[in-house]
Scaffold this motif. Structure first.
Motif, PDB file in Angstrom:
ATOM      1  N   PHE A  83       0.923  -1.310   0.092  1.00 29.76           N
ATOM      2  CA  PHE A  83       0.022   0.038   0.001  1.00 29.76           C
ATOM      3  C   PHE A  83       0.983   1.377   0.024  1.00 29.76           C
ATOM      4  O   PHE A  83       0.396   2.107  -0.787  1.00 29.76           O
ATOM      5  CB  PHE A  83      -1.010  -0.125   1.212  1.00 29.76           C
ATOM      6  CG  PHE A  83      -1.791   1.226   1.298  1.00 29.76           C
ATOM      7  CD1 PHE A  83      -3.033   1.045   0.625  1.00 29.76           C
ATOM      8  CD2 PHE A  83      -1.683   2.408   1.828  1.00 29.76           C
ATOM      9  CE1 PHE A  83      -3.897   2.233   0.638  1.00 29.76           C
ATOM     10  CE2 PHE A  83      -2.621   3.364   2.154  1.00 29.76           C
ATOM     11  CZ  PHE A  83      -3.831   3.156   1.388  1.00 29.76           C
ATOM     12  N   ARG A 134      -2.414   8.716  -5.815  1.00 24.77           N
ATOM     13  CA  ARG A 134      -2.929   9.709  -4.996  1.00 24.77           C
ATOM     14  C   ARG A 134      -4.123   9.077  -4.405  1.00 24.77           C
ATOM     15  O   ARG A 134      -4.343   9.234  -3.285  1.00 24.77           O
ATOM     16  CB  ARG A 134      -3.199  11.087  -5.703  1.00 24.77           C
ATOM     17  CG  ARG A 134      -2.433  12.300  -5.172  1.00 24.77           C
ATOM     18  CD  ARG A 134      -2.746  13.602  -5.877  1.00 24.77           C
ATOM     19  NE  ARG A 134      -4.111  13.806  -5.492  1.00 24.77           N
ATOM     20  CZ  ARG A 134      -4.634  14.347  -4.621  1.00 24.77           C
ATOM     21  NH1 ARG A 134      -4.059  14.820  -3.494  1.00 24.77           N
ATOM     22  NH2 ARG A 134      -5.939  14.790  -4.646  1.00 24.77           N
ATOM     23  N   ASP A 135      -4.664   8.411  -5.262  1.00 21.91           N
ATOM     24  CA  ASP A 135      -6.530   8.002  -4.764  1.00 21.91           C
ATOM     25  C   ASP A 135      -6.052   6.471  -4.526  1.00 21.91           C
ATOM     26  O   ASP A 135      -6.348   5.633  -5.258  1.00 21.91           O
ATOM     27  CB  ASP A 135      -7.417   8.175  -5.768  1.00 21.91           C
ATOM     28  CG  ASP A 135      -8.561   7.765  -5.054  1.00 21.91           C
ATOM     29  OD1 ASP A 135      -8.648   6.965  -4.024  1.00 21.91           O
ATOM     30  OD2 ASP A 135      -9.982   7.871  -5.743  1.00 21.91           O
ATOM     31  N   LYS A 136      -5.578   6.236  -3.135  1.00 23.81           N
ATOM     32  CA  LYS A 136      -5.449   4.726  -2.997  1.00 23.81           C
ATOM     33  C   LYS A 136      -5.906   4.581  -1.662  1.00 23.81           C
ATOM     34  O   LYS A 136      -5.811   5.546  -0.730  1.00 23.81           O
ATOM     35  CB  LYS A 136      -3.959   4.421  -2.729  1.00 23.81           C
ATOM     36  CG  LYS A 136      -3.210   5.198  -2.037  1.00 23.81           C
ATOM     37  CD  LYS A 136      -1.709   4.668  -1.985  1.00 23.81           C
ATOM     38  CE  LYS A 136      -0.796   5.441  -1.074  1.00 23.81           C
ATOM     39  NZ  LYS A 136       0.563   4.779  -0.893  1.00 23.81           N
ATOM     40  N   ARG A 137      -6.897   3.578  -1.515  1.00 25.45           N
ATOM     41  CA  ARG A 137      -7.534   3.370  -0.247  1.00 25.45           C
ATOM     42  C   ARG A 137      -7.538   1.946   0.161  1.00 25.45           C
ATOM     43  O   ARG A 137      -7.467   0.843  -0.626  1.00 25.45           O
ATOM     44  CB  ARG A 137      -9.132   3.836  -0.032  1.00 25.45           C
ATOM     45  CG  ARG A 137      -9.945   3.264  -1.465  1.00 25.45           C
ATOM     46  CD  ARG A 137     -11.224   4.174  -1.596  1.00 25.45           C
ATOM     47  NE  ARG A 137     -10.769   5.408  -2.039  1.00 25.45           N
ATOM     48  CZ  ARG A 137     -11.376   6.675  -2.012  1.00 25.45           C
ATOM     49  NH1 ARG A 137     -12.585   6.666  -1.177  1.00 25.45           N
ATOM     50  NH2 ARG A 137     -11.070   7.929  -2.527  1.00 25.45           N
ATOM     51  N   LEU A 138      -7.518   1.622   1.510  1.00 25.47           N
ATOM     52  CA  LEU A 138      -7.356   0.125   1.908  1.00 25.47           C
ATOM     53  C   LEU A 138      -8.396  -0.399   2.820  1.00 25.47           C
ATOM     54  O   LEU A 138      -8.904   0.514   3.806  1.00 25.47           O
ATOM     55  CB  LEU A 138      -5.999   0.378   2.951  1.00 25.47           C
ATOM     56  CG  LEU A 138      -5.685  -0.873   3.516  1.00 25.47           C
ATOM     57  CD1 LEU A 138      -5.305  -2.336   2.755  1.00 25.47           C
ATOM     58  CD2 LEU A 138      -4.775  -0.689   4.750  1.00 25.47           C
ATOM     59  N   HIS A 139      -9.038  -1.479   2.708  1.00 28.29           N
ATOM     60  CA  HIS A 139     -10.127  -2.088   3.750  1.00 28.29           C
ATOM     61  C   HIS A 139      -9.333  -3.092   4.494  1.00 28.29           C
ATOM     62  O   HIS A 139      -8.973  -4.021   3.800  1.00 28.29           O
ATOM     63  CB  HIS A 139     -11.514  -2.459   3.195  1.00 28.29           C
ATOM     64  CG  HIS A 139     -12.174  -1.314   2.523  1.00 28.29           C
ATOM     65  ND1 HIS A 139     -13.349  -1.619   1.959  1.00 28.29           N
ATOM     66  CD2 HIS A 139     -12.084   0.112   2.626  1.00 28.29           C
ATOM     67  CE1 HIS A 139     -13.844  -0.089   1.761  1.00 28.29           C
ATOM     68  NE2 HIS A 139     -13.142   0.604   2.126  1.00 28.29           N
ATOM     69  N   LEU A 140      -9.274  -3.111   5.615  1.00 30.29           N
ATOM     70  CA  LEU A 140      -8.576  -4.039   6.558  1.00 30.29           C
ATOM     71  C   LEU A 140      -9.479  -4.752   7.251  1.00 30.29           C
ATOM     72  O   LEU A 140     -10.345  -4.187   8.232  1.00 30.29           O
ATOM     73  CB  LEU A 140      -7.225  -3.490   7.465  1.00 30.29           C
ATOM     74  CG  LEU A 140      -6.809  -4.391   8.329  1.00 30.29           C
ATOM     75  CD1 LEU A 140      -6.142  -5.694   7.943  1.00 30.29           C
ATOM     76  CD2 LEU A 140      -5.739  -3.469   9.212  1.00 30.29           C
ATOM     77  N   ASN A 141      -9.735  -6.034   7.040  1.00 32.38           N
ATOM     78  CA  ASN A 141     -10.900  -6.884   7.837  1.00 32.38           C
ATOM     79  C   ASN A 141     -10.352  -8.048   8.750  1.00 32.38           C
ATOM     80  O   ASN A 141      -9.142  -8.307   8.395  1.00 32.38           O
ATOM     81  CB  ASN A 141     -12.001  -7.431   6.716  1.00 32.38           C
ATOM     82  CG  ASN A 141     -12.692  -6.580   5.871  1.00 32.38           C
ATOM     83  OD1 ASN A 141     -13.490  -5.803   6.643  1.00 32.38           O
ATOM     84  ND2 ASN A 141     -12.213  -6.290   4.767  1.00 32.38           N
ATOM     85  N   PRO A 142     -11.040  -8.314   9.549  1.00 27.74           N
ATOM     86  CA  PRO A 142     -10.658  -9.559  10.404  1.00 27.74           C
ATOM     87  C   PRO A 142     -10.586 -10.959   9.613  1.00 27.74           C
ATOM     88  O   PRO A 142     -11.419 -10.801   8.717  1.00 27.74           O
ATOM     89  CB  PRO A 142     -11.603  -9.366  11.675  1.00 27.74           C
ATOM     90  CG  PRO A 142     -12.870  -9.064  11.166  1.00 27.74           C
ATOM     91  CD  PRO A 142     -12.430  -7.940  10.091  1.00 27.74           C
ATOM     92  N   GLU A 153     -18.964  -7.885   1.343  1.00 27.47           N
ATOM     93  CA  GLU A 153     -19.172  -6.724   1.121  1.00 27.47           C
ATOM     94  C   GLU A 153     -17.896  -6.069   0.408  1.00 27.47           C
ATOM     95  O   GLU A 153     -18.149  -4.979  -0.158  1.00 27.47           O
ATOM     96  CB  GLU A 153     -19.576  -6.018   2.651  1.00 27.47           C
ATOM     97  CG  GLU A 153     -18.276  -6.001   3.407  1.00 27.47           C
ATOM     98  CD  GLU A 153     -18.472  -5.476   4.611  1.00 27.47           C
ATOM     99  OE1 GLU A 153     -19.695  -5.978   5.404  1.00 27.47           O
ATOM    100  OE2 GLU A 153     -17.532  -4.710   5.436  1.00 27.47           O
ATOM    101  N   GLU A 154     -16.816  -6.722   0.551  1.00 22.44           N
ATOM    102  CA  GLU A 154     -15.722  -6.201  -0.356  1.00 22.44           C
ATOM    103  C   GLU A 154     -15.849  -6.420  -1.785  1.00 22.44           C
ATOM    104  O   GLU A 154     -15.166  -5.628  -2.557  1.00 22.44           O
ATOM    105  CB  GLU A 154     -14.314  -6.545  -0.089  1.00 22.44           C
ATOM    106  CG  GLU A 154     -14.025  -6.137   1.394  1.00 22.44           C
ATOM    107  CD  GLU A 154     -14.143  -4.837   1.955  1.00 22.44           C
ATOM    108  OE1 GLU A 154     -14.344  -4.160   1.200  1.00 22.44           O
ATOM    109  OE2 GLU A 154     -13.837  -4.478   3.095  1.00 22.44           O
ATOM    110  N   TYR A 170     -18.197  -3.456  -2.768  1.00 27.79           N
ATOM    111  CA  TYR A 170     -17.158  -2.160  -2.743  1.00 27.79           C
ATOM    112  C   TYR A 170     -16.558  -2.221  -3.975  1.00 27.79           C
ATOM    113  O   TYR A 170     -16.170  -1.254  -4.632  1.00 27.79           O
ATOM    114  CB  TYR A 170     -16.450  -1.936  -1.570  1.00 27.79           C
ATOM    115  CG  TYR A 170     -15.881  -0.613  -1.449  1.00 27.79           C
ATOM    116  CD1 TYR A 170     -16.626   0.517  -0.937  1.00 27.79           C
ATOM    117  CD2 TYR A 170     -14.470  -0.344  -1.927  1.00 27.79           C
ATOM    118  CE1 TYR A 170     -15.974   1.579  -0.758  1.00 27.79           C
ATOM    119  CE2 TYR A 170     -14.108   0.749  -1.847  1.00 27.79           C
ATOM    120  CZ  TYR A 170     -14.497   1.910  -1.163  1.00 27.79           C
ATOM    121  OH  TYR A 170     -14.231   3.091  -1.279  1.00 27.79           O
TER     122      TYR A 170
END
Lengths: 258, 258
Positions: free
Chosen positions: A216, A222-230, A239-240, A243
């Motif tokens: 990451f 510039r537009d980077k986003r992270l979803h961190l799940n258990p 749900e990812e 998304y």
């Protein structure tokens, strides 16, 4: 390019194909709206290790991109996976066990080969009137990121990417393929500048979370986003996928698609 | 408890109140469905620094929780904020400038005071038949996390929390309040075991991303997830309000709400 299967269901045309690239036969699948001409966005779907181009989540995402957004989607079998194997690669346990035993660890040349295969696939598909020359998106987790990062880094037509469950090994990694993966990722990630959505699992037993965070950090977008799940590597929540679909659609059809 | 205002609009009853706690007058607001008795879940909303209990995003989230899920929601002014100030605290620029100049930096005793104020507020609100003794949720970013972590850590009735834009300062922090914040967070975060959704901004100019990741790591919850978006501290995307609403609803009304 040779068609190998065709079926239309609920407005989605699903075709299998093979094409030749640098002496390799590339097995693929393409999903398009059952009717109508392009150009339309084309999303390339890279499957995970041990799986194949028609893994359930690949087909599900492809159909959603077609039905909800009027996009085209395509998947090809990864190196040493799926119909590139004599046995068809449908037995996950067997393919995965081979990988774990290193008899089928990533070959150093595989990433370059798959990038070439993808570019040949894009050229063949975009020549079809029902696909046409629209923007490209990429979606691939785990092995789909292993091979997706070099593709996205080298292909400026890719305007958005969803990656994850893979990362940059630490400096003190000592297995040869991890050393090589680190060098390759550190070379490629800073060339990625399109919007990126990265998925990580906090309890990933295959790819340490630190590796994913390192990837990451190395991506230049510039537009980077992270979803961190258990959860474990394969337990990323459904749900990812929702998304992912929204993220791809936002960037490939900013006006809302058809 | 003394009511100070009341208005009902589009099915949402919005009331201002004050109550006394340990010699302090606590100014608050509560949102409930316009009709019907509890018990129902109650979500506590902690506003950010420089703002107040009726900041736009607090009111918007409160109304959505009431209208979409039949929950109750409440907000109280933070220490040295809002109606706890002689000037009412509506001038963000002025309140924020004071904080930046350290004339109103967090007082060491403020977190304990606010936790007591929240517990007094919960007791008063749950005594109302239209709220009743349902489960609690907490939502608060930035200063709302600064004061939310001690509350969530100490109050087992809080069954779900949304936190973010705040973290654990590094070991070598030297400002006195950062040293104290670090000690407090390191003490409290490991006591948090409910599902947590944490929001972080990659380019946060006020709270280094590393601090937020340190908080994420220190929280004990098995179900903890993080969304990391591009942009400055205050630029977190509106979609995280959508996700917050869904996350709170999933855990407070697993069967789907009213």
């Amino acid at each position: 390019m040779r068609w190998t299967s065709e079926i239309s269901e609920r407005g989605v045309r699903d075709r299998g194909f093979t094409l030749e690239c640098e002496g390799r036969t590339v097995p693929g699948a393409v999903w398009t709206p059952a009717e109508g001409a392009g150009p339309r966005p084309l999303v390339l779907l890279g499957h995970g290790g041990g799986l194949h181009k028609r893994a359930d989540y690949i087909v599900a995402l492809a159909r959603r991109l077609v039905r909800h957004h009027g996009f085209a989607a395509a998947a090809i079998d990864g190196p040493d996976h799926g119909d590139r194997r004599p046995d068809g690669g449908l037995d996950f346990e067997k393919v995965w066990a081979e990988r774990l035993s290193r008899r089928a660890a990533p070959r150093p040349e595989a990433a370059g080969e798959l990038t070439a295969d993808w570019l040949a696939t894009v050229a063949a598909l975009q020549a079809l009137p029902e696909v046409g020359g629209g923007p490209l998106g990429y979606w691939g987790l785990s092995m789909g990121t292993l091979y997706g990062v070099p593709l996205v880094a080298s292909e400026p037509r890719v305007e958005v990417a969803v990656l994850g469950l893979m990362g940059i090994p630490p400096e003190d990694a000592d297995e040869a393929w991890l050393v090589q993966l680190r060098a390759q990722m550190l070379g490629d990630a800073p060339k990625i500048a399109c919007p990126v959505f990265l998925i990580a699992q906090a309890d990933d037993e295959l790819v340490p979370l630190e590796n994913v965070l390192r990837l990451f950090a190395a991506i230049a977008s510039r537009d980077k986003r992270l979803h961190l799940n258990p959860g474990l590597h394969s337990a990323f929540p459904a749900e990812e996928i929702d998304y992912s679909e929204a993220f791809l659609a936002k960037h490939l059809a900013p006006a809302g698609g058809k």
